[in-house]
Write a protein that holds these residues in place. Structure first.
Motif, PDB file in Angstrom:
ATOM      1  N   ALA A  27      42.616  48.551  46.872  1.00 44.99           N
ATOM      2  CA  ALA A  27      41.958  48.403  45.568  1.00 44.99           C
ATOM      3  C   ALA A  27      41.414  46.994  45.456  1.00 44.99           C
ATOM      4  N   LEU A  28      40.235  46.893  44.876  1.00 45.65           N
ATOM      5  CA  LEU A  28      39.658  45.570  44.621  1.00 45.65           C
ATOM      6  C   LEU A  28      40.312  44.990  43.382  1.00 45.65           C
ATOM      7  N   ILE A  29      40.602  43.710  43.430  1.00 39.90           N
ATOM      8  CA  ILE A  29      41.067  43.049  42.211  1.00 39.90           C
ATOM      9  C   ILE A  29      40.131  41.890  41.893  1.00 39.90           C
ATOM     10  N   ALA A  30      39.647  41.881  40.640  1.00 37.30           N
ATOM     11  CA  ALA A  30      38.768  40.800  40.173  1.00 37.30           C
ATOM     12  C   ALA A  30      39.601  39.941  39.219  1.00 37.30           C
ATOM     13  N   GLY A  31      39.452  40.116  37.902  1.00 35.43           N
ATOM     14  CA  GLY A  31      40.300  39.395  36.952  1.00 35.43           C
ATOM     15  C   GLY A  31      41.682  40.025  36.829  1.00 35.43           C
ATOM     16  N   GLY A  32      41.776  41.296  37.140  1.00 31.76           N
ATOM     17  CA  GLY A  32      43.065  42.002  37.106  1.00 31.76           C
ATOM     18  C   GLY A  32      43.467  42.529  35.737  1.00 31.76           C
ATOM     19  N   THR A  33      42.620  42.351  34.707  1.00 31.89           N
ATOM     20  CA  THR A  33      43.029  42.725  33.340  1.00 31.89           C
ATOM     21  C   THR A  33      43.162  44.236  33.168  1.00 31.89           C
ATOM     22  N   ASP A  34      42.477  45.010  33.977  1.00 35.83           N
ATOM     23  CA  ASP A  34      42.623  46.460  33.933  1.00 35.83           C
ATOM     24  C   ASP A  34      43.509  46.929  35.087  1.00 35.83           C
ATOM     25  N   LEU A  35      43.222  46.443  36.274  1.00 38.90           N
ATOM     26  CA  LEU A  35      43.929  46.947  37.461  1.00 38.90           C
ATOM     27  C   LEU A  35      45.438  46.702  37.393  1.00 38.90           C
ATOM     28  N   LEU A  36      45.843  45.503  36.955  1.00 40.01           N
ATOM     29  CA  LEU A  36      47.282  45.208  36.960  1.00 40.01           C
ATOM     30  C   LEU A  36      48.039  46.121  36.001  1.00 40.01           C
ATOM     31  N   GLY A 108      38.513  38.479  32.392  1.00 34.67           N
ATOM     32  CA  GLY A 108      37.795  39.660  32.883  1.00 34.67           C
ATOM     33  C   GLY A 108      36.416  39.298  33.406  1.00 34.67           C
ATOM     34  N   THR A 109      35.972  40.045  34.399  1.00 30.12           N
ATOM     35  CA  THR A 109      34.681  39.762  35.028  1.00 30.12           C
ATOM     36  C   THR A 109      33.658  40.857  34.704  1.00 30.12           C
ATOM     37  N   VAL A 110      32.408  40.531  34.950  1.00 32.33           N
ATOM     38  CA  VAL A 110      31.328  41.501  34.710  1.00 32.33           C
ATOM     39  C   VAL A 110      31.516  42.723  35.616  1.00 32.33           C
ATOM     40  N   SER A 162      32.915  50.814  29.041  1.00 29.40           N
ATOM     41  CA  SER A 162      32.310  49.478  29.126  1.00 29.40           C
ATOM     42  C   SER A 162      31.257  49.236  28.042  1.00 29.40           C
ATOM     43  N   ASP A 163      31.305  48.041  27.443  1.00 35.52           N
ATOM     44  CA  ASP A 163      30.226  47.634  26.527  1.00 35.52           C
ATOM     45  C   ASP A 163      29.031  47.082  27.295  1.00 35.52           C
ATOM     46  N   LEU A 164      29.297  46.440  28.438  1.00 36.52           N
ATOM     47  CA  LEU A 164      28.172  45.826  29.159  1.00 36.52           C
ATOM     48  C   LEU A 164      27.253  46.876  29.777  1.00 36.52           C
TER      49      LEU A 164
HETATM   50  C1  LIG Z   1      43.342  45.237  25.313  1.00 38.72           C
HETATM   51  C2  LIG Z   1      42.041  45.499  26.006  1.00 38.72           C
HETATM   52  C3  LIG Z   1      40.896  45.670  25.257  1.00 38.72           C
HETATM   53  C4  LIG Z   1      39.668  45.892  25.880  1.00 38.72           C
HETATM   54  N1  LIG Z   1      38.539  46.089  25.135  1.00 38.72           N
HETATM   55  C5  LIG Z   1      37.358  46.327  25.759  1.00 38.72           C
HETATM   56  C6  LIG Z   1      36.180  46.528  25.011  1.00 38.72           C
HETATM   57  O1  LIG Z   1      36.149  46.494  23.794  1.00 38.72           O
HETATM   58  N2  LIG Z   1      35.033  46.746  25.713  1.00 38.72           N
HETATM   59  C7  LIG Z   1      34.982  46.780  27.071  1.00 38.72           C
HETATM   60  O2  LIG Z   1      33.915  46.974  27.632  1.00 38.72           O
HETATM   61  N3  LIG Z   1      36.091  46.598  27.792  1.00 38.72           N
HETATM   62  C8  LIG Z   1      37.263  46.359  27.159  1.00 38.72           C
HETATM   63  N4  LIG Z   1      38.393  46.178  27.908  1.00 38.72           N
HETATM   64  C9  LIG Z   1      38.313  46.263  29.344  1.00 38.72           C
HETATM   65  C10 LIG Z   1      38.104  44.893  29.917  1.00 38.72           C
HETATM   66  O3  LIG Z   1      36.808  44.496  29.618  1.00 38.72           O
HETATM   67  C11 LIG Z   1      38.299  45.038  31.403  1.00 38.72           C
HETATM   68  O4  LIG Z   1      39.693  45.101  31.585  1.00 38.72           O
HETATM   69  C12 LIG Z   1      37.756  43.898  32.187  1.00 38.72           C
HETATM   70  O5  LIG Z   1      36.389  43.684  31.957  1.00 38.72           O
HETATM   71  C13 LIG Z   1      37.952  44.184  33.638  1.00 38.72           C
HETATM   72  O6  LIG Z   1      37.576  43.028  34.364  1.00 38.72           O
HETATM   73  P1  LIG Z   1      38.554  42.449  35.459  1.00 38.72           P
HETATM   74  O7  LIG Z   1      37.758  41.423  36.168  1.00 38.72           O
HETATM   75  O8  LIG Z   1      39.840  42.014  34.877  1.00 38.72           O
HETATM   76  O9  LIG Z   1      38.739  43.731  36.367  1.00 38.72           O
HETATM   77  P2  LIG Z   1      39.995  44.263  37.246  1.00 38.72           P
HETATM   78  O10 LIG Z   1      41.123  44.648  36.351  1.00 38.72           O
HETATM   79  O11 LIG Z   1      40.273  43.273  38.315  1.00 38.72           O
HETATM   80  O12 LIG Z   1      39.317  45.523  37.864  1.00 38.72           O
HETATM   81  C14 LIG Z   1      38.992  46.641  37.057  1.00 38.72           C
HETATM   82  C15 LIG Z   1      38.601  47.814  37.963  1.00 38.72           C
HETATM   83  O13 LIG Z   1      37.349  47.562  38.570  1.00 38.72           O
HETATM   84  C16 LIG Z   1      37.464  47.505  39.988  1.00 38.72           C
HETATM   85  N5  LIG Z   1      36.589  46.407  40.400  1.00 38.72           N
HETATM   86  C17 LIG Z   1      36.656  45.129  39.972  1.00 38.72           C
HETATM   87  N6  LIG Z   1      35.619  44.418  40.467  1.00 38.72           N
HETATM   88  C18 LIG Z   1      34.903  45.279  41.229  1.00 38.72           C
HETATM   89  C19 LIG Z   1      33.712  45.149  42.014  1.00 38.72           C
HETATM   90  N7  LIG Z   1      33.058  43.983  42.103  1.00 38.72           N
HETATM   91  N8  LIG Z   1      33.240  46.239  42.665  1.00 38.72           N
HETATM   92  C20 LIG Z   1      33.889  47.432  42.567  1.00 38.72           C
HETATM   93  N9  LIG Z   1      35.018  47.619  41.847  1.00 38.72           N
HETATM   94  C21 LIG Z   1      35.515  46.546  41.182  1.00 38.72           C
HETATM   95  C22 LIG Z   1      38.932  47.290  40.273  1.00 38.72           C
HETATM   96  O14 LIG Z   1      39.323  47.817  41.531  1.00 38.72           O
HETATM   97  C23 LIG Z   1      39.574  48.027  39.109  1.00 38.72           C
HETATM   98  O15 LIG Z   1      39.650  49.415  39.356  1.00 38.72           O
HETATM   99  C24 LIG Z   1      39.612  45.929  27.295  1.00 38.72           C
HETATM  100  C25 LIG Z   1      40.769  45.742  28.058  1.00 38.72           C
HETATM  101  C26 LIG Z   1      41.978  45.533  27.426  1.00 38.72           C
HETATM  102  C27 LIG Z   1      43.204  45.326  28.272  1.00 38.72           C
END
Ligand SMILES: Cc1cc2nc3c(=O)[nH]c(=O)nc-3n(C[C@H](O)[C@H](O)[C@H](O)COP(=O)(O)OP(=O)(O)OC[C@H]3O[C@@H](n4cnc5c(N)ncnc54)[C@H](O)[C@@H]3O)c2cc1C
Length: 324
Positions: A27-36, A108-110, A162-164
């Motif tokens: 699994a790819l991890i970027a910021g980890g806010t969803d994956l973790l 979190g990342t784009v 996703s909002d973006l």
């Molecule tokens: C409490 C809470 C509220 C939120 N509210 C919103 C909201 O209102 N609107 C909204 O849009 N989002 C919302 N989110 C989601 C949040 O925006 C995402 O968790 C965040 O953007 C994910 O970014 P990350 O870098 O942490 O991703 P990660 O957690 O690292 O990865 C997320 C997923 O994407 C995959 N991934 C990551 N980078 C890549 C890449 N480059 N290529 C392919 N796969 C990839 C990972 O394997 C994983 O499955 C919320 C999350 C939480 C926890």
């Protein structure tokens, strides 16, 4: 939490190779806010985490070919607070600022936002094996479905959270995908796939592929864009329904029109029938109603989510009136 290994590649080619070669689950991890969260709860399992943080060339906002290249590892906060983005792509700024909380935008990342997994409560329950997790049923279909989709369901009624994504697709963005053979580029709209294609995934990413960046074209002369997000509560929340509208406005009418909604389907949902109704005609509330009705002709509301039809009209109305 189950044990896993971490790889720290330095180049995009190494990422693709690691993903393609890993025999178990990577699994790819970027910021980890969803994956973790997913790993901790047991919803996701991985033997290898491929950490994107040290990979060269994945971060930043770079002017390119008259448009803007946004690296997948760019933090949401850096997009949300960029003055150039606010000037040229205000709908993208609105979407980025509406997203989650300051803490989550800081980490979190784009790319993570565009590839995050769905928020369906059946999918997120580790004890429920729904279709998305290899089971036989979509429990939302006959179960609790207040937050589920109006369009494009069938096999699975998640909404893409996703909002973006709606804002970027409406602006005509393309996605650059890293592969074992280099890079391929597709419209961001085509990056997402309905559940009929493969119910376990939301994107078209294949083995060894990942999102490197998105590119947004320069705004056309006279282009206006807006993002409207309707939520259940005033504080941070996912969209019940969101609407991104991009159009060139001439004499109170819309041309070069693109309308994309979030919160209504398993993918960011393009409202082509509504675009056809609105294109070239003076905007009135009655015309927006007609456009919403044209889009809603394809809707199949579930037991608890019929109210979203009203929100489709409301979000469309607010977004169209914001640009006209
Ligand atoms: C409490 C809470 C509220 C939120 N509210 C919103 C909201 O209102 N609107 C909204 O849009 N989002 C919302 N989110 C989601 C949040 O925006 C995402 O968790 C965040 O953007 C994910 O970014 P990350 O870098 O942490 O991703 P990660 O957690 O690292 O990865 C997320 C997923 O994407 C995959 N991934 C990551 N980078 C890549 C890449 N480059 N290529 C392919 N796969 C990839 C990972 O394997 C994983 O499955 C919320 C999350 C939480 C926890």
């Amino acid at each position: 939490m189950r044990e896993f290994k971490i790889a720290e590649p330095r180049t995009a080619d190494e990422v693709a190779a690691l993903l393609a070669e890993t025999p178990g689950k990577a699994a790819l991890i970027a910021g980890g806010t969803d994956l973790l969260d997913e790993l901790k709860s047991g919803v996701a399992r991985a033997d290898l985490l491929v950490d994107l943080r040290g990979v060269a060339g994945l971060t930043g906002l770079t002017p390119e070919k008259g448009g803007l290249r946004i690296g997948a590892m760019t933090r949401v906060v850096d997009l949300a607070e960029n003055a150039g983005v606010a000037k040229d792509y205000p709908s993208l700024t609105e979407a980025a600022l509406s997203l989650a909380t300051p803490q989550l935008r800081n980490v979190g990342t784009v790319g993570g936002n565009l590839c995050q997994r769905p928020r369906c409560w059946y999918y997120r329950d580790p004890d429920v094996v729904c279709r998305k997790k290899g089971g036989f049923n979509c429990y939302a279909f006959q179960g609790r479905n207040k937050y589920h989709g109006l369009f494009g369901g069938g096999a699975c009624f998640i909404v893409f959270p996703s909002d973006l994504a709606p804002a970027l697709i409406s602006l005509g963005a393309t996605a650059a995908i890293g592969t074992v053979k280099g890079e391929r580029t597709i419209p961001l709209e085509a990056f997402y796939a309905l559940p009929d294609a493969d119910v376990t995934r939301e994107t078209v990413l294949g083995k060894g592929e990942f999102l490197k960046s998105v590119w947004v074209p320069a705004p056309a002369a006279g282009q206006k864009a807006a993002y409207v997000k309707l939520k259940e509560r005033g504080t941070w929340d996912f969209a019940l329904v969101s609407a991104a509208v991009t159009a060139v406005v001439k004499d109170g009418a819309l041309a070069s029109l693109s309308i994309v909604m979030g919160g209504v389907a398993p993918v960011p949902w393009r409202l082509k029938k509504a675009e056809d109704v609105l294109r070239g005609r003076p905007v009135t509330e009655a015309l927006i109603r007609q456009a919403a009705d044209a889009a809603l002709a394809d809707a199949t509301p579930l037991r608890e989510n019929g109210y979203k039809a009203d929100l489709v009209f409301a979000a469309l109305k607010r977004a169209v009136l914001a640009v006209v």
